[in-house]
Design a protein around this motif. Structure first.
Motif, mmCIF file in Angstrom:
data_model
loop_
_atom_site.group_PDB
_atom_site.id
_atom_site.type_symbol
_atom_site.label_atom_id
_atom_site.label_comp_id
_atom_site.label_asym_id
_atom_site.label_seq_id
_atom_site.Cartn_x
_atom_site.Cartn_y
_atom_site.Cartn_z
ATOM 1 N N VAL A 160 0.854 -1.192 0.000
ATOM 2 C CA VAL A 160 0.000 0.000 0.000
ATOM 3 C C VAL A 160 0.891 1.243 0.000
ATOM 4 O O VAL A 160 2.052 1.178 0.404
ATOM 5 N N MET A 161 0.338 2.352 -0.466
ATOM 6 C CA MET A 161 1.149 3.579 -0.471
ATOM 7 C C MET A 161 0.268 4.810 -0.322
ATOM 8 O O MET A 161 -0.887 4.803 -0.718
ATOM 9 N N LEU A 162 0.831 5.836 0.301
ATOM 10 C CA LEU A 162 0.177 7.145 0.398
ATOM 11 C C LEU A 162 -1.200 7.065 1.008
ATOM 12 O O LEU A 162 -2.140 7.650 0.522
ATOM 13 N N GLU A 163 -1.321 6.287 2.077
ATOM 14 C CA GLU A 163 -2.636 6.267 2.694
ATOM 15 C C GLU A 163 -2.591 6.411 4.208
ATOM 16 O O GLU A 163 -1.646 6.034 4.872
ATOM 17 N N ASP A 164 -3.670 6.999 4.710
ATOM 18 C CA ASP A 164 -3.842 7.210 6.143
ATOM 19 C C ASP A 164 -4.537 6.011 6.744
ATOM 20 O O ASP A 164 -5.071 5.177 6.043
ATOM 21 N N GLY A 165 -4.568 5.986 8.037
ATOM 22 C CA GLY A 165 -5.578 5.241 8.739
ATOM 23 C C GLY A 165 -5.291 3.838 9.149
ATOM 24 O O GLY A 165 -4.147 3.469 9.355
ATOM 25 N N ASP A 166 -6.357 3.108 9.269
ATOM 26 C CA ASP A 166 -6.325 1.842 9.978
ATOM 27 C C ASP A 166 -6.329 0.621 9.080
ATOM 28 O O ASP A 166 -6.388 -0.502 9.553
#
Lengths: 244, 244
Positions: free
Chosen positions: B156-162
């Protein structure tokens, strides 16, 4: 979507929402959203609170504004979207006009920002664009003859680039609010407030109320005792303390 | 406006332009522009270059992808806007499909991103949205049955959160590209690449070519010798070294 006040990053998220709303209303440009994100990271590193180095700078900035002959507060799209009401109060306390000054310029955008400010209680908003500051290549050179053009002290916030340096070369004192203590603006300003405008502007209003009774001598002493290099050094050290 | 290659911040400015272009094409959402700004500050603090801790993570990530049964590369709007061509190459070298997975979901947006990727040479793009990952509340739960749903390793890349945490709870190994070494994603991933995707993706393609001749044992050793906590600690120390 309503963000609960209990959320650990409540203020950061509400701020982001204000900015996206300003974007939808044509006040904020896409580049302004990216710039906001840059600030968010510094704010996050500083713990999303006013640090001691920011308090000292805010106090000196208020003193300088109070002793200035013609102080002006320069407002761009991001600043309007984030703190319009708070700027209305500060402008009144400091008896300093707000001047709309943007990098991504159009007559329509400038008028939209001015209207946005006035709807939120700002009473002294300049945006005539009837004068030019020599040495600035881009649209920020377009100023108001009664405002930045003839000002002795200009307070700027949330902006990149070289304007600060040129304002100084034009004999003005510059107060900058900039969360990046390493930026060109931060280094070139007379007083650099390394803080989020969301906190800095209301804090300055509060300080202006407290300090309004001070004598000119007292205010001048605050300004002359102030050391911007020390403030910037402390801000950079605060970044380093993240890892300790 | 053409940015000269000699500009000290050339890559940062070209990257920003790509993102604003992606935004105008409906690939990137306003929140994605703010998120990009957050990354820019970390990249700026790290000196806008691939650091040693990122190199180590990229090498381990490529090894893990090569020994996985069903590796998948998750792509959101920002990633597509920034590195579509580079992802096409990496996807081929790793024999891993790209799956469009976004937080701000609409069928149209997903299809627009998939089309954008395919126009730029991506041959294996999944976006069926025919399965759901349990435990994720928001739209990122919508996945492709042949992709993230059945994957053993997800990048995954460039992501916020859970999401990272929940993917792991679902038995998947997670590789994250995240410039914030303190983020939840960075801490929860098996391998965290603290680097700009603009550099990380082509570097991983290069590594995949070099490592394609390695035995399974050699690749497994690279993965088992890898220590993500050490990498994150070194990245946080790099932030601290800013002030030294």
């Amino acid at each position: 979507m309503k963000i609960p006040r209990s959320h650990p990053r409540y203020f950061s998220l509400v701020t982001r929402e204000k900015l996206v709303e300003g974007f939808r209303r044509g006040i904020v440009v896409p580049e302004g959203l990216i710039a906001h994100g840059r600030g968010e990271t510094f704010d996050y590193i500083f713990g999303e609170r006013t640090r001691d180095f920011a308090e000292r700078a805010e106090r000196a900035a208020v003193a300088l504004m109070l002793i200035s002959e013609r102080p002006v507060i320069s407002v761009n799209g991001n600043a309007a979207a984030l703190v319009a009401e708070e700027l209305a109060e500060l402008s009144e306390e400091l008896r300093a006009p707000l001047e709309v000054n943007v990098f991504h310029w159009s007559r329509e955008r400038v008028e939209r920002i001015a209207e946005f400010l006035m709807e939120r209680g700002c009473k002294n908003v300049l945006f005539a664009g009837d004068a030019v500051i020599e040495g600035i290549e881009h649209a920020r050179r377009i100023v108001d003859r009664r405002g930045i053009y003839s000002a002795d002290t200009v307070m700027v916030m949330l902006e990149d680039g070289d304007r600060c340096e040129i304002l100084r070369r034009n004999g003005k004192r510059v107060i900058a609010i900039d969360l990046n203590p390493l930026s060109r603006t931060a280094k070139m300003a007379d007083i650099t407030i390394v803080n989020n405008v969301i906190r800095a502007i209301p804090e300055m209003t509060e300080l202006a109320r407290e300090m309004s009774e001070m004598s000119r001598d007292e205010l001048e002493k605050i300004v002359s005792d102030y050391d911007n290099r020390e403030v910037l050094r402390d801000a950079v050290r605060a970044i380093a303390s993240l890892a300790l």
